[in-house]
Enzyme design. Structure first.
Site, mmCIF file in Angstrom:
data_model
loop_
_atom_site.group_PDB
_atom_site.id
_atom_site.type_symbol
_atom_site.label_atom_id
_atom_site.label_comp_id
_atom_site.label_asym_id
_atom_site.label_seq_id
_atom_site.Cartn_x
_atom_site.Cartn_y
_atom_site.Cartn_z
ATOM 1 N N HIS A 208 -7.881 -0.011 -5.739
ATOM 2 C CA HIS A 208 -7.803 -0.917 -4.581
ATOM 3 C C HIS A 208 -8.463 -2.222 -5.041
ATOM 4 C CE1 HIS A 208 -7.584 -2.422 -0.608
ATOM 5 N NE2 HIS A 208 -8.099 -1.424 0.074
ATOM 6 N N ARG B 18 0.877 -1.189 0.000
ATOM 7 C CA ARG B 18 0.000 0.000 0.000
ATOM 8 C C ARG B 18 0.900 1.220 0.000
ATOM 9 N NH1 ARG B 18 -5.174 1.227 3.729
ATOM 10 N NH2 ARG B 18 -6.014 -0.206 2.188
HETATM 11 N N1 CP Z 1 -11.094 -0.829 3.235
HETATM 12 C C1 CP Z 1 -9.820 -0.522 3.544
HETATM 13 O O1 CP Z 1 -8.954 -0.417 2.675
HETATM 14 O O2 CP Z 1 -9.609 -0.348 4.879
HETATM 15 P P1 CP Z 1 -8.167 -0.088 5.525
HETATM 16 O O3 CP Z 1 -7.704 1.259 5.057
HETATM 17 O O4 CP Z 1 -8.377 -0.155 7.007
HETATM 18 O O5 CP Z 1 -7.259 -1.173 5.025
#
Ligand code: CP
Length: 325
Positions: A149, A120
């Site tokens: 994503h 990420r």
């Molecule tokens: N949905 C999602 O990406 O949550 P996080 O940012 O907590 O990983």
């Protein structure tokens, strides 16, 4: 053996060794495969069946941006399948990135220690750059800034499919920060693979899709209807997908304050526009845009199956790219 690094590849029914960067790599048949394997993974997890599917495998999770669900569910997914993880959160402080190590060198290092890297990053395009930098192991995009994503879109599809038993002829609502929402950008790409999709897009005018994205998506055949207030919501949609206005994407707090929480899901809104089969989803975290009174409504998926499907889908995806199913 080095992987094929001639650009981000289509899946074409074969996940083994492939980077997962964008929903543009997927066909509806590829999504069918993920959903089928996800069902098997759910059985393993729900029954706490010890699995050795990823025994001997190590997966690096390197998150340059904070995360609860994506990080936690990937970590749990590897462990559910008997594999191990290298977990680096905030590499800007807790790795040699703090000394100036480049993304490219960081990928080359961690591919030496592991069989896949989940990344990420706050900058759009970084997952693709990481995929190009790694010679040997697949890279999975766990969110690249305002880009995409993809694993979130797959779990969202799994949640919709679980309820409606189909992914075609769906009418949905997407609300919130459509400009910066990477989950939105991947989910629209995914839903555009199916016939008969209509999406109502509800956002402050400052947070609409870029015209480039809007034109790109509609050219795929999906029907997008931009609306400006709740009175234009369709009745009895198949799903609502609410999202957070993302403070971290604004240049000033003042700009954020102007547009935050314009659209809030309340029991009254649900009563007026949602039907008994309308499911309410949210990628989370939420910061006020769904009232807690909704949480016990059986149509609210965000703290129930949507979160759990995240782990099952990520188990499936890792098993597929590592050639274990
Ligand atoms: N949905 C999602 O990406 O949550 P996080 O940012 O907590 O990983």
């Amino acid at each position: 053996m080095p992987k094929d690094n001639s650009g981000i590849q289509k899946i074409n029914g074969n996940f083994k060794g492939k980077d997962i960067v964008s929903l543009d790599q997927f066909s509806s048949k590829d999504i069918d495969i993920v959903l089928k394997v996800t069902k098997k993974m759910k059985t393993i997890a729900v029954n706490a069946k010890p699995s050795r599917i990823l025994a001997g495998n190590i997966v690096t999770l390197i998150f340059y941006e904070p995360s609860s669900r994506t990080f936690g569910s990937f970590a749990a997914a590897v462990k559910q399948l008997g594999g191990q993880t290298i977990e680096i959160q905030d590499p800007q402080h807790f790795s040699s990135v703090s000394k100036g190590e480049t993304l490219e060198d960081t990928m080359r290092v961690f591919e030496a220690y592991s069989d896949a890297i989940v990344i990420r990053h706050p900058v759009k395009g970084t997952a693709e750059a990481a995929a190009n930098a790694a010679f040997f192991v697949p890279i999975v995009n766990a969110g690249d800034g305002i880009g995409e994503h993809p694993t979130q879109a797959l779990l969202d599809l799994a949640t919709i499919f679980e309820k409606h038993k189909r992914l075609n002829n769906l009418t949905g609502v997407m609300a919130g920060d459509l400009l910066n929402g990477r989950t939105i950008h991947s989910l629209i790409r995914a839903l555009a693979l199916y016939k008969g999709t209509t999406l109502y897009l509800l956002s402050p005018k400052e947070l609409k899709l870029t015209r480039e994205d809007y034109n790109n998506f509609t050219s795929r055949g999906i029907k997008l209807i931009e609306i400006e207030n709740e009175t234009q919501l369709p009745k009895n949609a198949d799903f609502w997908y609410w999202t957070r206005v993302q403070k971290e994407r604004f240049s000033s707090l003042e700009e954020y304050e102007k547009v935050k929480n314009k659209f809030i899901v309340t029991p009254e809104l649900m009563k007026t526009y949602a039907g008994k089969n309308t499911i309410l989803m949210h990628p989370l975290p939420r910061v006020g845009e769904i009232l807690p009174e909704i949480d016990n409504d059986p149509r609210a998926m965000y703290l129930r199956s949507e979160v759990r499907n995240g782990m099952y889908v990520r188990m499936a995806l890792l098993a597929l790219i590592l050639g274990k199913v």
